[in-house]
Design a protein around this motif. Structure first.
Motif, PDB file in Angstrom:
ATOM      1  N   VAL A   1      34.421 -67.357 -17.143  1.00  0.00           N
ATOM      2  CA  VAL A   1      35.658 -66.603 -16.945  1.00  0.00           C
ATOM      3  C   VAL A   1      36.841 -67.566 -16.913  1.00  0.00           C
ATOM      4  O   VAL A   1      36.767 -68.623 -16.311  1.00  0.00           O
ATOM      5  CB  VAL A   1      35.645 -65.787 -15.633  1.00  0.00           C
ATOM      6  N   ARG A   2      37.876 -67.189 -17.600  1.00  0.00           N
ATOM      7  CA  ARG A   2      39.132 -67.962 -17.640  1.00  0.00           C
ATOM      8  C   ARG A   2      38.916 -69.389 -18.138  1.00  0.00           C
ATOM      9  O   ARG A   2      39.632 -70.307 -17.751  1.00  0.00           O
ATOM     10  CB  ARG A   2      39.813 -67.951 -16.270  1.00  0.00           C
ATOM     11  N   VAL A   3      37.865 -69.600 -18.909  1.00  0.00           N
ATOM     12  CA  VAL A   3      37.680 -70.873 -19.622  1.00  0.00           C
ATOM     13  C   VAL A   3      37.299 -70.516 -21.060  1.00  0.00           C
ATOM     14  O   VAL A   3      37.139 -69.347 -21.394  1.00  0.00           O
ATOM     15  CB  VAL A   3      36.565 -71.744 -18.997  1.00  0.00           C
ATOM     16  N   SER A   4      37.127 -71.538 -21.894  1.00  0.00           N
ATOM     17  CA  SER A   4      36.785 -71.277 -23.287  1.00  0.00           C
ATOM     18  C   SER A   4      35.456 -70.531 -23.395  1.00  0.00           C
ATOM     19  O   SER A   4      34.478 -70.902 -22.732  1.00  0.00           O
ATOM     20  CB  SER A   4      36.688 -72.615 -24.026  1.00  0.00           C
ATOM     21  N   PRO A   5      35.380 -69.475 -24.199  1.00  0.00           N
ATOM     22  CA  PRO A   5      34.112 -68.741 -24.347  1.00  0.00           C
ATOM     23  C   PRO A   5      33.015 -69.605 -24.956  1.00  0.00           C
ATOM     24  O   PRO A   5      31.836 -69.296 -24.849  1.00  0.00           O
ATOM     25  CB  PRO A   5      34.481 -67.578 -25.260  1.00  0.00           C
ATOM     26  N   GLN A   6      33.411 -70.723 -25.582  1.00  0.00           N
ATOM     27  CA  GLN A   6      32.433 -71.604 -26.198  1.00  0.00           C
ATOM     28  C   GLN A   6      31.528 -72.271 -25.148  1.00  0.00           C
ATOM     29  O   GLN A   6      30.398 -72.653 -25.436  1.00  0.00           O
ATOM     30  CB  GLN A   6      33.183 -72.671 -27.013  1.00  0.00           C
ATOM     31  N   ILE A   7      32.037 -72.366 -23.912  1.00  0.00           N
ATOM     32  CA  ILE A   7      31.278 -73.038 -22.855  1.00  0.00           C
ATOM     33  C   ILE A   7      29.930 -72.353 -22.626  1.00  0.00           C
ATOM     34  O   ILE A   7      28.894 -73.014 -22.461  1.00  0.00           O
ATOM     35  CB  ILE A   7      32.125 -73.089 -21.557  1.00  0.00           C
ATOM     36  N   ALA A   8      29.938 -71.021 -22.644  1.00  0.00           N
ATOM     37  CA  ALA A   8      28.689 -70.286 -22.419  1.00  0.00           C
ATOM     38  C   ALA A   8      27.643 -70.666 -23.469  1.00  0.00           C
ATOM     39  O   ALA A   8      26.466 -70.838 -23.154  1.00  0.00           O
ATOM     40  CB  ALA A   8      28.953 -68.790 -22.431  1.00  0.00           C
ATOM     41  N   ASN A   9      28.084 -70.811 -24.728  1.00  0.00           N
ATOM     42  CA  ASN A   9      27.136 -71.173 -25.793  1.00  0.00           C
ATOM     43  C   ASN A   9      26.559 -72.567 -25.574  1.00  0.00           C
ATOM     44  O   ASN A   9      25.389 -72.813 -25.840  1.00  0.00           O
ATOM     45  CB  ASN A   9      27.833 -71.122 -27.156  1.00  0.00           C
ATOM     46  N   ARG A  10      27.406 -73.478 -25.085  1.00  0.00           N
ATOM     47  CA  ARG A  10      26.924 -74.839 -24.824  1.00  0.00           C
ATOM     48  C   ARG A  10      25.872 -74.827 -23.717  1.00  0.00           C
ATOM     49  O   ARG A  10      24.885 -75.559 -23.784  1.00  0.00           O
ATOM     50  CB  ARG A  10      28.109 -75.737 -24.437  1.00  0.00           C
ATOM     51  N   ILE A  11      26.091 -73.982 -22.695  1.00  0.00           N
ATOM     52  CA  ILE A  11      25.101 -73.874 -21.613  1.00  0.00           C
ATOM     53  C   ILE A  11      23.767 -73.369 -22.175  1.00  0.00           C
ATOM     54  O   ILE A  11      22.706 -73.918 -21.893  1.00  0.00           O
ATOM     55  CB  ILE A  11      25.598 -72.909 -20.519  1.00  0.00           C
ATOM     56  N   VAL A  12      23.857 -72.333 -22.997  1.00  0.00           N
ATOM     57  CA  VAL A  12      22.649 -71.713 -23.538  1.00  0.00           C
ATOM     58  C   VAL A  12      21.825 -72.723 -24.327  1.00  0.00           C
ATOM     59  O   VAL A  12      20.610 -72.850 -24.129  1.00  0.00           O
ATOM     60  CB  VAL A  12      23.016 -70.508 -24.440  1.00  0.00           C
ATOM     61  N   ASP A  13      22.496 -73.484 -25.189  1.00  0.00           N
ATOM     62  CA  ASP A  13      21.770 -74.438 -26.030  1.00  0.00           C
ATOM     63  C   ASP A  13      21.011 -75.466 -25.201  1.00  0.00           C
ATOM     64  O   ASP A  13      19.857 -75.761 -25.468  1.00  0.00           O
ATOM     65  CB  ASP A  13      22.752 -75.159 -26.976  1.00  0.00           C
ATOM     66  N   SER A  14      21.683 -76.008 -24.168  1.00  0.00           N
ATOM     67  CA  SER A  14      21.030 -77.063 -23.390  1.00  0.00           C
ATOM     68  C   SER A  14      19.875 -76.507 -22.560  1.00  0.00           C
ATOM     69  O   SER A  14      18.843 -77.154 -22.410  1.00  0.00           O
ATOM     70  CB  SER A  14      22.042 -77.774 -22.507  1.00  0.00           C
ATOM     71  N   ALA A  15      20.046 -75.305 -22.014  1.00  0.00           N
ATOM     72  CA  ALA A  15      18.962 -74.714 -21.209  1.00  0.00           C
ATOM     73  C   ALA A  15      17.750 -74.434 -22.089  1.00  0.00           C
ATOM     74  O   ALA A  15      16.603 -74.673 -21.709  1.00  0.00           O
ATOM     75  CB  ALA A  15      19.437 -73.443 -20.524  1.00  0.00           C
ATOM     76  N   ARG A  16      18.012 -73.926 -23.286  1.00  0.00           N
ATOM     77  CA  ARG A  16      16.900 -73.601 -24.196  1.00  0.00           C
ATOM     78  C   ARG A  16      16.115 -74.840 -24.597  1.00  0.00           C
ATOM     79  O   ARG A  16      14.903 -74.778 -24.803  1.00  0.00           O
ATOM     80  CB  ARG A  16      17.443 -72.925 -25.456  1.00  0.00           C
TER      81      ARG A  16
ATOM     82  N   MET B   1      33.966 -62.578 -19.752  1.00  0.00           N
ATOM     83  CA  MET B   1      34.828 -61.464 -19.370  1.00  0.00           C
ATOM     84  C   MET B   1      36.290 -61.867 -19.518  1.00  0.00           C
ATOM     85  O   MET B   1      36.659 -63.006 -19.269  1.00  0.00           O
ATOM     86  CB  MET B   1      34.522 -61.040 -17.947  1.00  0.00           C
ATOM     87  N   LYS B   2      37.104 -60.896 -19.907  1.00  0.00           N
ATOM     88  CA  LYS B   2      38.517 -61.183 -20.189  1.00  0.00           C
ATOM     89  C   LYS B   2      39.421 -60.310 -19.337  1.00  0.00           C
ATOM     90  O   LYS B   2      38.975 -59.309 -18.764  1.00  0.00           O
ATOM     91  CB  LYS B   2      38.824 -60.882 -21.664  1.00  0.00           C
ATOM     92  N   GLY B   3      40.687 -60.703 -19.293  1.00  0.00           N
ATOM     93  CA  GLY B   3      41.712 -59.872 -18.648  1.00  0.00           C
ATOM     94  C   GLY B   3      41.455 -59.655 -17.178  1.00  0.00           C
ATOM     95  O   GLY B   3      41.053 -60.583 -16.471  1.00  0.00           O
ATOM     96  N   THR B   4      41.638 -58.431 -16.718  1.00  0.00           N
ATOM     97  CA  THR B   4      41.507 -58.157 -15.283  1.00  0.00           C
ATOM     98  C   THR B   4      40.063 -58.305 -14.814  1.00  0.00           C
ATOM     99  O   THR B   4      39.827 -58.569 -13.643  1.00  0.00           O
ATOM    100  CB  THR B   4      41.977 -56.734 -14.952  1.00  0.00           C
ATOM    101  N   SER B   5      39.103 -58.119 -15.717  1.00  0.00           N
ATOM    102  CA  SER B   5      37.706 -58.196 -15.274  1.00  0.00           C
ATOM    103  C   SER B   5      37.210 -59.632 -15.162  1.00  0.00           C
ATOM    104  O   SER B   5      36.033 -59.862 -14.935  1.00  0.00           O
ATOM    105  CB  SER B   5      36.811 -57.395 -16.220  1.00  0.00           C
ATOM    106  N   SER B   6      38.109 -60.605 -15.329  1.00  0.00           N
ATOM    107  CA  SER B   6      37.662 -61.994 -15.214  1.00  0.00           C
ATOM    108  C   SER B   6      38.059 -62.632 -13.886  1.00  0.00           C
ATOM    109  O   SER B   6      37.910 -63.835 -13.716  1.00  0.00           O
ATOM    110  CB  SER B   6      38.231 -62.818 -16.364  1.00  0.00           C
ATOM    111  N   GLY B   7      38.568 -61.849 -12.970  1.00  0.00           N
ATOM    112  CA  GLY B   7      38.864 -62.370 -11.639  1.00  0.00           C
ATOM    113  C   GLY B   7      40.099 -63.251 -11.606  1.00  0.00           C
ATOM    114  O   GLY B   7      40.920 -63.222 -12.516  1.00  0.00           O
ATOM    115  N   LYS B   8      40.192 -64.063 -10.558  1.00  0.00           N
ATOM    116  CA  LYS B   8      41.416 -64.815 -10.328  1.00  0.00           C
ATOM    117  C   LYS B   8      41.245 -66.313 -10.503  1.00  0.00           C
ATOM    118  O   LYS B   8      42.216 -67.052 -10.495  1.00  0.00           O
ATOM    119  CB  LYS B   8      41.919 -64.553  -8.905  1.00  0.00           C
ATOM    120  N   SER B   9      40.008 -66.801 -10.597  1.00  0.00           N
ATOM    121  CA  SER B   9      39.803 -68.247 -10.714  1.00  0.00           C
ATOM    122  C   SER B   9      38.909 -68.546 -11.908  1.00  0.00           C
ATOM    123  O   SER B   9      38.042 -67.747 -12.249  1.00  0.00           O
ATOM    124  CB  SER B   9      39.131 -68.792  -9.449  1.00  0.00           C
TER     125      SER B   9
END
Lengths: 383, 150
Positions: free
Chosen positions: A208-223, A240-248
């Motif tokens: 949330v509130r960071v580059s969406p690419q980060i999630a893909n990097r996590i997935v690759d290393s865990a796999r 998640m984007k916009g209001t559904s991504s919280g405050k931090s």
């Protein structure tokens, strides 16, 4: 809340209160007090610290307990170092609660999972706060592990869900979760001694509130680690984007291994909160989380280490029949919970150590056996 | 002459009988050896029979002793760990603080149990000594937990 409802059992039959010291295990004490109807007194809460007394998140937890019950009496002294709690009846219904951002929603949800099946009206509660942090089990993990566990005890149905509508990371939070649970009059005893074999691994990499690419990097290393064990791995990326991504801003990973017999073993890691500690590399986080999952698999058992106390509670509250469960090594929290179960319900478990005869199945396991106390939810409305 | 002949004959006879005796003795030895071998063979046969059905009978006392020790080591210890010493009220402390001159209290440094009393309330069970999951031995220690294992 109405004080009149307190008199429920009458003064003559009122059980004497239990007394404890310190703020540790506050949640399990209040939960067991509520279920057993015995008052508790907790003294010397951080009495010797510079900032004594109950913290924000504990006060918020006590308010939550007050919300889900009817007629509870709560007395806290001036400094907040002594708490007296006389439980009322579990009421339930449609509720909302703002959780303190110091602890994640998991902190509150763990106790609600223990109480929700015994309400008068089915509980449907909106919890706001931090959905994922580094301390407590996250909402993702509880959704994947605790809900299937409750189903084994016969708590199931349409109105049984845990939904993350907004994700919020510490320190500011801003997440939102909906938890709904049906009520049951009695619980089914379980015989859960064979965990089976792991058939797949699922997970969620969120950002949330960071580059969406980060999630893909996590997935690759865990796999890269987990693929050495099993090919059936799928890790969802949840950005998640916009209001559904919280405050931090923040990111993290939760992994769940599912076995052929319906055991769910979990592990998770989250990034450091904004402004605290050094930045964590997504690759490193993915690797470490995968290793944590392997550790959890090594510990093994039919229930993962975070849900040990939940399964033991539901076994105790089951019908008057023998329940068995195979666990990994008992966590310190679970050991204290067993002592509390003895104090509140007079139940003692038979504890047997099982060393794995066939090799290559991880560490030593513990077989827990008990007879349920035949707890029945008398306040449940019959239709 | 007859006497000497007889003696001679006797001597021969004696030697003959001696020889027979020796032979007999040798026979006995051989027989004994044979018997022993047979007995040995039979013993092997017996144990060969037991390997199937009655193998559990071997070293029964030793097994019982081992099982007993195992029980002693593990089960009661865990039970003791959980239910043993801790009573439901951890409340009896501090009240027995020594007083100096009736005015000052001796404040003891926090014991382990007291730190625990105000520790973080968290249900997670952190891994204390992580294993090196890059090693093959460690990896194979959980191999059979997966459907891809044995």
């Amino acid at each position: 809340m109405a004080a009149a409802a307190v008199a429920g059992g009458g003064a003559a039959s009122r059980p004497h209160s239990l007394s404890y010291v310190g703020c540790n295990f506050l949640r399990q004490r209040l939960v067991l007090a509520t279920l057993s109807g015995r008052p508790v007194k907790i003294r010397k809460i951080r009495a010797k610290e510079e900032n004594p007394g109950l913290r924000d998140f504990e006060a918020s937890f006590i308010r939550l307990i007050d919300k889900v019950t009817n007629g509870s009496r709560i007395e806290i002294n001036q400094t907040g170092t002594t708490l007296y709690y006389q439980p009322g009846l579990l009421y339930g219904g449609m509720l909302e609660h703002d959780c303190s951002p110091h602890r994640s929603i998991g902190y509150y949800l763990e106790s609600l999972l223990c109480l929700a099946p015994f309400m008068k009206h089915p509980l449907r509660i909106v919890l706001r706060g931090v959905t994922n942090d580094q301390i407590d089990p996250s909402v993702d993990v509880l959704k994947a592990t605790a809900l299937p566990l409750l189903k084994k005890f016969g708590i199931d149905g349409e109105g049984f869900e845990l939904k993350i509508t907004r994700r919020g990371m510490p320190p500011k939070g801003g997440g939102e979760v909906v938890f709904a649970c049906p009520v049951r009059k009695v619980l089914r005893p379980i015989q859960f001694t064979d965990p089976g074999k792991i058939k797949r691994i699922r997970g969620t990499a969120y950002s949330v509130r960071v580059s969406p690419q980060i999630a893909n990097r996590i997935v690759d290393s865990a796999r890269s680690i987990l693929n050495k064990f099993i090919p059936d791995i799928y890790i969802y990326t949840d950005h998640m984007k916009g209001t559904s991504s919280g405050k931090s801003p923040g990111f993290g990973l939760s992994l769940v291994a599912e076995t052929t017999n319906g055991t769910f073993l979990s592990a998770e890691l989250a990034s450091n909160p904004q402004g605290q500690g050094t930045a964590v590399l997504p690759e490193e986080l993915g690797l470490n989380c995968a290793k944590l999952l392997l550790e959890e698999i090594y510990r093994g058992g039919c229930v993962d280490s975070t849900n040990q106390s939940l399964v033991l509670l539901l076994m105790t509250l089951g019908q008057q029949d023998v329940s068995k469960v195979l666990l990994g090594p008992l966590s310190p929290y679970t050991i204290e919970f067993l002592r509390h179960l003895r104090s509140f319900f007079q139940t003692m478990f038979k504890i047997e150590t099982k060393s794995s005869h066939e090799e290559l199945k991880g560490g030593e396991k513990v077989l827990m056996t008990c007879v349920g106390i035949g707890f029945s939810n008398l306040s449940k409305t019959i239709r | 002459i007859q006497g000497t002949q007889e003696k001679h004959v006797d001597g021969v006879k004696w030697t003959e009988s001696k020889a027979i005796e020796i032979e007999e003795e040798e026979d006995d030895d051989v027989e004994n050896l044979l018997k022993e071998e047979q007995a040995y063979g039979e013993e092997i046969d017996v144990s060969a029979d037991t390997t199937g059905a009655l193998k559990w009978k071997e070293d029964l006392t030793q097994k019982a002793a081992e099982a007993f020790l195992r029980q002693q080591q593990s089960a009661p210890n865990l039970r003791k760990l959980v239910y043993g010493t801790v009573a439901e009220d951890a409340g009896e402390e501090d009240e027995v603080d020594e007083e100096l001159g009736g005015l000052f209290h001796v404040s003891r440094p926090d014991k382990e149990s007291k730190q625990k009393a105000n520790a973080l309330d968290c249900s997670k069970f952190p891994v204390e000594t992580p294993q090196d999951w890059d090693l093959d031995e460690v990896m194979s220690s959980i191999r059979d937990c997966f459907v891809t294992g044995k």
